[in-house]
Design a protein around this motif. Structure first.
Motif, PDB file in Angstrom:
ATOM      1  N   ILE A 134      25.693   7.227  84.851  1.00 32.45           N
ATOM      2  CA  ILE A 134      26.544   6.092  85.244  1.00 32.45           C
ATOM      3  C   ILE A 134      25.770   4.932  85.855  1.00 32.45           C
ATOM      4  O   ILE A 134      26.360   3.912  86.206  1.00 32.45           O
ATOM      5  CB  ILE A 134      27.643   6.529  86.235  1.00 32.45           C
ATOM      6  CG1 ILE A 134      27.025   6.965  87.574  1.00 32.45           C
ATOM      7  CG2 ILE A 134      28.523   7.616  85.633  1.00 32.45           C
ATOM      8  CD1 ILE A 134      28.035   7.205  88.678  1.00 32.45           C
ATOM      9  N   HIS A 135      24.450   5.025  85.963  1.00 35.78           N
ATOM     10  CA  HIS A 135      23.720   4.100  86.826  1.00 35.78           C
ATOM     11  C   HIS A 135      23.837   2.633  86.412  1.00 35.78           C
ATOM     12  O   HIS A 135      23.670   1.742  87.244  1.00 35.78           O
ATOM     13  CB  HIS A 135      22.241   4.493  86.926  1.00 35.78           C
ATOM     14  CG  HIS A 135      21.430   4.176  85.707  1.00 35.78           C
ATOM     15  ND1 HIS A 135      21.415   4.982  84.581  1.00 35.78           N
ATOM     16  CD2 HIS A 135      20.600   3.144  85.422  1.00 35.78           C
ATOM     17  CE1 HIS A 135      20.608   4.462  83.675  1.00 35.78           C
ATOM     18  NE2 HIS A 135      20.096   3.342  84.149  1.00 35.78           N
ATOM     19  N   ASP A 136      24.134   2.369  85.150  1.00 40.90           N
ATOM     20  CA  ASP A 136      24.264   0.982  84.691  1.00 40.90           C
ATOM     21  C   ASP A 136      25.714   0.543  84.524  1.00 40.90           C
ATOM     22  O   ASP A 136      25.973  -0.543  83.996  1.00 40.90           O
ATOM     23  CB  ASP A 136      23.527   0.784  83.363  1.00 40.90           C
ATOM     24  CG  ASP A 136      22.038   0.529  83.552  1.00 40.90           C
ATOM     25  OD1 ASP A 136      21.638   0.215  84.685  1.00 40.90           O
ATOM     26  OD2 ASP A 136      21.287   0.640  82.580  1.00 40.90           O
ATOM     27  N   LEU A 137      26.642   1.369  84.964  1.00 37.52           N
ATOM     28  CA  LEU A 137      28.050   1.042  84.769  1.00 37.52           C
ATOM     29  C   LEU A 137      28.434  -0.279  85.430  1.00 37.52           C
ATOM     30  O   LEU A 137      29.332  -0.983  84.964  1.00 37.52           O
ATOM     31  CB  LEU A 137      28.929   2.174  85.309  1.00 37.52           C
ATOM     32  CG  LEU A 137      30.423   2.144  84.978  1.00 37.52           C
ATOM     33  CD1 LEU A 137      30.653   2.143  83.468  1.00 37.52           C
ATOM     34  CD2 LEU A 137      31.132   3.334  85.635  1.00 37.52           C
ATOM     35  N   GLU A 207      24.576  -2.974  93.729  1.00 33.43           N
ATOM     36  CA  GLU A 207      25.453  -2.986  94.890  1.00 33.43           C
ATOM     37  C   GLU A 207      26.907  -2.758  94.491  1.00 33.43           C
ATOM     38  O   GLU A 207      27.648  -2.041  95.174  1.00 33.43           O
ATOM     39  CB  GLU A 207      25.318  -4.311  95.646  1.00 33.43           C
ATOM     40  CG  GLU A 207      26.145  -4.397  96.927  1.00 33.43           C
ATOM     41  CD  GLU A 207      25.689  -3.445  98.021  1.00 33.43           C
ATOM     42  OE1 GLU A 207      26.492  -3.168  98.932  1.00 33.43           O
ATOM     43  OE2 GLU A 207      24.524  -2.975  97.979  1.00 33.43           O
ATOM     44  N   TYR A 208      27.316  -3.359  93.382  1.00 34.62           N
ATOM     45  CA  TYR A 208      28.698  -3.219  92.913  1.00 34.62           C
ATOM     46  C   TYR A 208      29.026  -1.748  92.633  1.00 34.62           C
ATOM     47  O   TYR A 208      30.049  -1.221  93.086  1.00 34.62           O
ATOM     48  CB  TYR A 208      28.868  -4.078  91.661  1.00 34.62           C
ATOM     49  CG  TYR A 208      30.228  -4.019  91.016  1.00 34.62           C
ATOM     50  CD1 TYR A 208      31.381  -4.371  91.720  1.00 34.62           C
ATOM     51  CD2 TYR A 208      30.357  -3.643  89.683  1.00 34.62           C
ATOM     52  CE1 TYR A 208      32.624  -4.332  91.112  1.00 34.62           C
ATOM     53  CE2 TYR A 208      31.596  -3.607  89.066  1.00 34.62           C
ATOM     54  CZ  TYR A 208      32.726  -3.959  89.784  1.00 34.62           C
ATOM     55  OH  TYR A 208      33.959  -3.923  89.173  1.00 34.62           O
ATOM     56  N   LEU A 209      28.146  -1.059  91.893  1.00 31.81           N
ATOM     57  CA  LEU A 209      28.412   0.337  91.568  1.00 31.81           C
ATOM     58  C   LEU A 209      28.312   1.217  92.806  1.00 31.81           C
ATOM     59  O   LEU A 209      29.090   2.170  92.970  1.00 31.81           O
ATOM     60  CB  LEU A 209      27.454   0.823  90.484  1.00 31.81           C
ATOM     61  CG  LEU A 209      27.744   2.238  89.966  1.00 31.81           C
ATOM     62  CD1 LEU A 209      29.119   2.305  89.303  1.00 31.81           C
ATOM     63  CD2 LEU A 209      26.651   2.698  89.006  1.00 31.81           C
ATOM     64  N   TYR A 223      21.765   6.221  97.165  1.00 30.12           N
ATOM     65  CA  TYR A 223      20.517   5.461  97.339  1.00 30.12           C
ATOM     66  C   TYR A 223      19.918   5.094  95.982  1.00 30.12           C
ATOM     67  O   TYR A 223      19.454   3.970  95.784  1.00 30.12           O
ATOM     68  CB  TYR A 223      19.507   6.259  98.166  1.00 30.12           C
ATOM     69  CG  TYR A 223      19.491   5.891  99.630  1.00 30.12           C
ATOM     70  CD1 TYR A 223      18.516   5.038 100.155  1.00 30.12           C
ATOM     71  CD2 TYR A 223      20.448   6.380 100.500  1.00 30.12           C
ATOM     72  CE1 TYR A 223      18.488   4.695 101.498  1.00 30.12           C
ATOM     73  CE2 TYR A 223      20.442   6.059 101.850  1.00 30.12           C
ATOM     74  CZ  TYR A 223      19.458   5.209 102.342  1.00 30.12           C
ATOM     75  OH  TYR A 223      19.451   4.864 103.684  1.00 30.12           O
ATOM     76  N   MET A 224      19.927   6.026  95.047  1.00 34.13           N
ATOM     77  CA  MET A 224      19.398   5.730  93.710  1.00 34.13           C
ATOM     78  C   MET A 224      20.155   4.571  93.079  1.00 34.13           C
ATOM     79  O   MET A 224      19.553   3.658  92.496  1.00 34.13           O
ATOM     80  CB  MET A 224      19.524   6.957  92.810  1.00 34.13           C
ATOM     81  CG  MET A 224      18.697   8.149  93.202  1.00 34.13           C
ATOM     82  SD  MET A 224      19.063   9.513  92.045  1.00 34.13           S
ATOM     83  CE  MET A 224      18.532  10.912  92.993  1.00 34.13           C
ATOM     84  N   ILE A 225      21.464   4.624  93.155  1.00 30.91           N
ATOM     85  CA  ILE A 225      22.289   3.575  92.559  1.00 30.91           C
ATOM     86  C   ILE A 225      22.068   2.243  93.257  1.00 30.91           C
ATOM     87  O   ILE A 225      21.862   1.205  92.616  1.00 30.91           O
ATOM     88  CB  ILE A 225      23.772   3.977  92.621  1.00 30.91           C
ATOM     89  CG1 ILE A 225      24.055   5.122  91.646  1.00 30.91           C
ATOM     90  CG2 ILE A 225      24.685   2.781  92.325  1.00 30.91           C
ATOM     91  CD1 ILE A 225      25.414   5.760  91.813  1.00 30.91           C
TER      92      ILE A 225
END
Length: 293
Positions: A134-137, A207-209, A223-225
């Motif tokens: 999901i990291h680029d959602l 920040e949004y995700l 933290y990764m996101i």
């Protein structure tokens, strides 16, 4: 705010993935031992691509101010734009098809699956696999009409002096905060080693995700996101003076994630149909069935 920008200012890059391609020229090898050789990736020496990336960062560095970030938080963190079932949101993201990536010709879903499957193959916990998936959602911001430079790009703290280690630091000369005495000192509005939870970052998909997921995932995943685009710190160490010991411990996870994000691209499309049942179960374990954007 969007109406003040021309079409060229909104979309300076041919594709938002041009930013990640540029990252591979700056950081051709991960910190981990599993490095892909530099020559295996295309470097971008043609003037047109270099000029495009420079223009992207000129706009990013000029307009990403403390007030701009607060405005975007007020606009988007109500999560009132759209409610979408999770898998429809993935399909929505998939309309951001990257036709310009010379390393690979895969859509967004396939890139996410390559990232998450590389994480799964290495035996990491399932929440880590989900983070890769999901990291680029948060890039759906582009589909809400946001400028590219307010969606992707290296992130950095606002409200304090811009570090020289940030890509193209000379462009901060046009940022109003660089002339504002509240924001142009080493610590600005922050205290030494205050911790990154007290620091506002430039606005974008990270920040949004993070804000969307903060009630659902373990802290290392968050933290990764939140900081996976904060290259000035996790690759250059430029903001140690704002971090506390807890940040430093959590950034070990950010550094673990980075190689999977940048270096997992291979020209073989994952079998999304076969993989979908696994990811349906994984998503249902951690996330609501309908996401608020």
């Amino acid at each position: 705010m969007k109406s003040k920008f021309t079409d060229k200012e909104v979309n300076p890059l041919e594709s938002i993935e041009d930013w990640e391609n540029d990252l591979l020229t700056r950081y051709p090898e991960p910190k981990s031992e599993q490095a892909k050789a530099k020559e295996d990736y295309r470097n971008y020496h043609d003037s047109e691509r270099v000029d495009t990336v420079r223009e992207f960062y000129r706009l990013n560095h000029q307009y990403q101010t403390y007030d701009f970030v607060r405005q975007k938080e007020a606009e988007f963190l109500k999560f009132e734009k759209k409610e979408i079932p999770f898998w429809e949101a993935i399909d929505y993201l998939n309309t951001l098809v990257d036709d310009s990536d010379p390393d690979i010709n895969l859509d967004q879903l396939q890139h996410l699956l390559q990232t998450s499957e590389a994480i799964r193959a290495d035996g990491h916990p399932d929440w880590f696999v989900l983070t890769g998936f999901i990291h680029d959602l948060g890039k759906v911001l582009c589909l809400f009409g946001e400028p590219q430079w307010a969606v992707v790009g290296d992130t950095f703290p606002v409200g304090c002096k811009h570090a020289e280690e940030i890509v193209y630091p000379e462009f901060f000369e046009n940022n109003p905060d660089s002339k504002d005495e509240r924001y142009n000192t080493k610590y600005g509005i922050y205290a030494p080693n205050c911790g990154l939870d007290k620091v506002k970052m430039s606005w974008g998909h990270d920040e949004y995700l993070y804000q969307m997921m903060k009630d659902y995932l373990p802290e290392p995943a968050l933290y990764m996101i939140r900081y996976h685009s904060f290259y000035a710190q996790h690759r250059e160490g430029a903001y140690e003076h704002l971090m506390n010991d807890h940040d430093r411990e959590m950034f070990k996870w950010v550094e673990k994630f980075n190689p999977y994000d940048l270096y997992s691209k291979v020209p073989v499309a994952p079998d999304s149909k076969t993989l979908r049942p696994y990811y349906e179960n994984l998503v249902s374990k951690y996330l609501p069935s309908v996401m608020a954007f």
